[in-house]
Scaffold this motif. Sequence first.
Motif, PDB file in Angstrom:
ATOM      1  N   ALA A  21       0.913  -1.174  -0.062  1.00  0.00           N
ATOM      2  CA  ALA A  21       0.112  -0.084  -0.048  1.00  0.00           C
ATOM      3  C   ALA A  21       0.830   1.243   0.023  1.00  0.00           C
ATOM      4  O   ALA A  21       0.598   2.044  -0.803  1.00  0.00           O
ATOM      5  N   ILE A  22       2.096   1.106   0.807  1.00  0.00           N
ATOM      6  CA  ILE A  22       2.867   2.341   0.702  1.00  0.00           C
ATOM      7  C   ILE A  22       3.299   2.712  -0.609  1.00  0.00           C
ATOM      8  O   ILE A  22       3.536   3.914  -1.221  1.00  0.00           O
ATOM      9  N   VAL A  23       3.804   1.608  -1.316  1.00  0.00           N
ATOM     10  CA  VAL A  23       4.489   1.559  -2.952  1.00  0.00           C
ATOM     11  C   VAL A  23       3.382   2.354  -3.676  1.00  0.00           C
ATOM     12  O   VAL A  23       3.631   3.025  -4.570  1.00  0.00           O
ATOM     13  N   THR A  24       2.017   1.830  -3.399  1.00  0.00           N
ATOM     14  CA  THR A  24       1.150   2.294  -4.294  1.00  0.00           C
ATOM     15  C   THR A  24       0.941   3.838  -3.950  1.00  0.00           C
ATOM     16  O   THR A  24       0.727   4.717  -5.002  1.00  0.00           O
ATOM     17  N   ILE A  25       0.922   4.328  -2.863  1.00  0.00           N
ATOM     18  CA  ILE A  25       0.816   5.595  -2.477  1.00  0.00           C
ATOM     19  C   ILE A  25       2.089   6.545  -3.038  1.00  0.00           C
ATOM     20  O   ILE A  25       1.958   7.586  -3.450  1.00  0.00           O
ATOM     21  N   LEU A  26       3.412   5.912  -3.228  1.00  0.00           N
ATOM     22  CA  LEU A  26       4.367   6.313  -3.757  1.00  0.00           C
ATOM     23  C   LEU A  26       4.296   6.530  -5.189  1.00  0.00           C
ATOM     24  O   LEU A  26       4.713   7.620  -5.766  1.00  0.00           O
ATOM     25  N   ARG A  27       3.750   5.409  -5.768  1.00  0.00           N
ATOM     26  CA  ARG A  27       3.606   5.415  -7.411  1.00  0.00           C
ATOM     27  C   ARG A  27       2.580   6.606  -7.664  1.00  0.00           C
ATOM     28  O   ARG A  27       2.775   7.394  -8.630  1.00  0.00           O
ATOM     29  N   ILE A  98     -10.206 -13.706 -14.192  1.00  0.00           N
ATOM     30  CA  ILE A  98      -8.985 -13.691 -14.452  1.00  0.00           C
ATOM     31  C   ILE A  98      -8.236 -12.738 -13.637  1.00  0.00           C
ATOM     32  O   ILE A  98      -7.020 -12.738 -12.913  1.00  0.00           O
ATOM     33  N   PHE A  99      -8.697 -11.580 -13.683  1.00  0.00           N
ATOM     34  CA  PHE A  99      -8.022 -10.362 -12.621  1.00  0.00           C
ATOM     35  C   PHE A  99      -8.008 -10.758 -11.184  1.00  0.00           C
ATOM     36  O   PHE A  99      -7.080 -10.481 -10.671  1.00  0.00           O
ATOM     37  N   LYS A 100      -9.123 -11.186 -10.980  1.00  0.00           N
ATOM     38  CA  LYS A 100      -9.142 -11.754  -9.284  1.00  0.00           C
ATOM     39  C   LYS A 100      -7.969 -12.588  -9.073  1.00  0.00           C
ATOM     40  O   LYS A 100      -7.207 -12.620  -8.300  1.00  0.00           O
ATOM     41  N   ASN A 101      -8.085 -13.719 -10.053  1.00  0.00           N
ATOM     42  CA  ASN A 101      -6.831 -14.768  -9.798  1.00  0.00           C
ATOM     43  C   ASN A 101      -5.396 -14.241 -10.081  1.00  0.00           C
ATOM     44  O   ASN A 101      -4.435 -14.522  -9.322  1.00  0.00           O
ATOM     45  N   PHE A 102      -5.183 -13.335 -10.979  1.00  0.00           N
ATOM     46  CA  PHE A 102      -3.946 -12.752 -11.199  1.00  0.00           C
ATOM     47  C   PHE A 102      -3.457 -11.901 -10.180  1.00  0.00           C
ATOM     48  O   PHE A 102      -2.435 -11.922  -9.613  1.00  0.00           O
ATOM     49  N   TYR A 103      -4.229 -10.983  -9.436  1.00  0.00           N
ATOM     50  CA  TYR A 103      -3.955 -10.263  -8.404  1.00  0.00           C
ATOM     51  C   TYR A 103      -3.957 -10.977  -7.060  1.00  0.00           C
ATOM     52  O   TYR A 103      -3.280 -10.520  -6.242  1.00  0.00           O
ATOM     53  N   ALA A 104      -4.189 -12.293  -7.191  1.00  0.00           N
ATOM     54  CA  ALA A 104      -4.062 -12.865  -5.839  1.00  0.00           C
ATOM     55  C   ALA A 104      -2.671 -13.644  -6.073  1.00  0.00           C
ATOM     56  O   ALA A 104      -2.135 -13.879  -5.065  1.00  0.00           O
ATOM     57  N   LYS A 105      -1.990 -13.685  -6.929  1.00  0.00           N
ATOM     58  CA  LYS A 105      -0.451 -14.205  -7.256  1.00  0.00           C
ATOM     59  C   LYS A 105       0.450 -12.817  -7.363  1.00  0.00           C
ATOM     60  O   LYS A 105       1.461 -13.151  -6.930  1.00  0.00           O
ATOM     61  N   ASP A 107       1.218  -8.832  -6.771  1.00  0.00           N
ATOM     62  CA  ASP A 107       1.161  -7.470  -5.934  1.00  0.00           C
ATOM     63  C   ASP A 107       0.814  -6.438  -6.796  1.00  0.00           C
ATOM     64  O   ASP A 107       1.485  -6.317  -7.874  1.00  0.00           O
ATOM     65  N   ARG A 108      -0.178  -5.871  -6.599  1.00  0.00           N
ATOM     66  CA  ARG A 108      -0.759  -4.817  -7.223  1.00  0.00           C
ATOM     67  C   ARG A 108       0.110  -3.499  -7.488  1.00  0.00           C
ATOM     68  O   ARG A 108       0.251  -3.076  -8.617  1.00  0.00           O
ATOM     69  N   SER A 109       1.246  -3.202  -6.682  1.00  0.00           N
ATOM     70  CA  SER A 109       2.144  -2.327  -6.449  1.00  0.00           C
ATOM     71  C   SER A 109       3.107  -2.697  -7.775  1.00  0.00           C
ATOM     72  O   SER A 109       3.829  -1.674  -7.838  1.00  0.00           O
ATOM     73  N   VAL A 111       2.475  -4.097 -10.760  1.00  0.00           N
ATOM     74  CA  VAL A 111       2.188  -3.747 -12.048  1.00  0.00           C
ATOM     75  C   VAL A 111       1.418  -2.402 -12.370  1.00  0.00           C
ATOM     76  O   VAL A 111       0.695  -1.996 -11.405  1.00  0.00           O
ATOM     77  N   ASP A 112       1.373  -2.144 -13.530  1.00  0.00           N
ATOM     78  CA  ASP A 112       0.651  -0.962 -13.977  1.00  0.00           C
ATOM     79  C   ASP A 112      -0.845  -1.569 -14.399  1.00  0.00           C
ATOM     80  O   ASP A 112      -0.693  -2.441 -15.415  1.00  0.00           O
ATOM     81  N   ALA A 113      -2.132  -1.358 -13.792  1.00  0.00           N
ATOM     82  CA  ALA A 113      -3.072  -2.036 -13.841  1.00  0.00           C
ATOM     83  C   ALA A 113      -3.447  -1.840 -15.397  1.00  0.00           C
ATOM     84  O   ALA A 113      -4.399  -2.653 -16.026  1.00  0.00           O
ATOM     85  N   GLU A 114      -3.306  -0.662 -16.191  1.00  0.00           N
ATOM     86  CA  GLU A 114      -3.760  -0.342 -17.465  1.00  0.00           C
ATOM     87  C   GLU A 114      -2.896  -1.466 -18.395  1.00  0.00           C
ATOM     88  O   GLU A 114      -3.783  -1.954 -19.180  1.00  0.00           O
ATOM     89  N   VAL A 115      -1.712  -1.646 -18.143  1.00  0.00           N
ATOM     90  CA  VAL A 115      -0.919  -2.686 -18.866  1.00  0.00           C
ATOM     91  C   VAL A 115      -1.518  -4.166 -18.604  1.00  0.00           C
ATOM     92  O   VAL A 115      -1.741  -4.771 -19.656  1.00  0.00           O
ATOM     93  N   VAL A 116      -1.950  -4.497 -17.517  1.00  0.00           N
ATOM     94  CA  VAL A 116      -2.445  -5.803 -17.291  1.00  0.00           C
ATOM     95  C   VAL A 116      -3.930  -5.884 -17.925  1.00  0.00           C
ATOM     96  O   VAL A 116      -4.004  -6.808 -18.618  1.00  0.00           O
ATOM     97  N   LYS A 117      -4.656  -4.961 -17.856  1.00  0.00           N
ATOM     98  CA  LYS A 117      -5.882  -4.956 -18.591  1.00  0.00           C
ATOM     99  C   LYS A 117      -5.668  -5.305 -20.103  1.00  0.00           C
ATOM    100  O   LYS A 117      -6.323  -6.088 -20.590  1.00  0.00           O
ATOM    101  N   LYS A 118      -4.804  -4.450 -20.619  1.00  0.00           N
ATOM    102  CA  LYS A 118      -4.474  -4.625 -22.170  1.00  0.00           C
ATOM    103  C   LYS A 118      -4.147  -5.818 -22.316  1.00  0.00           C
ATOM    104  O   LYS A 118      -4.565  -6.513 -23.522  1.00  0.00           O
ATOM    105  N   ARG A 119      -3.303  -6.337 -21.804  1.00  0.00           N
ATOM    106  CA  ARG A 119      -2.560  -7.436 -22.061  1.00  0.00           C
ATOM    107  C   ARG A 119      -3.610  -8.728 -21.929  1.00  0.00           C
ATOM    108  O   ARG A 119      -3.464  -9.800 -22.734  1.00  0.00           O
TER     109      ARG A 119
END
Length: 128
Positions: A21-27, A98-105, A107-109, A111-119
């Motif tokens: 969460a701290i990494v997300t705040i920094l990003r 897919i997103f739910k299982n992907f982010y279970a494996k 860490d959201r901080s 990856v760029d969520a937009e890149v994940v969505k496009k891929r």
Amino acid sequence: SILAEINAADKAAESKISSSAIVTILRKATARRQEAAAQFEQASRPDLAEKELREAGLLSDFLPPLLSEEDIDSNIRNTIADLGLTPPMNDRKIFGQIFKNFYAKVDRSLVDAEVVKKRVEVILTGNV
């Protein structure tokens, strides 16, 4: 200002927030400073833009690198295989799974969520 955001997040969570969460705040703080720098450039204020860019650079030194597109693709393909799916497909309900299982494996901080969505879209539709 970042410490204030972290403290506010701690209070909202009623416990210490995770390093993720701290990494997300920094990003987000880094992105805000880069956007501000662009606006200052458009307003012909290079002095203020330079200050914002220096702050963004300093913050980015504390950030772990984002996963590469190849690593994201690999994790998406593993997730799809784990779910027993076979691309190509274009069912929007599958995307959420897919997103739910992907982010279970992953860490959201990291990856760029937009890149994940496009891929995910590219891989599922077979436009690889």
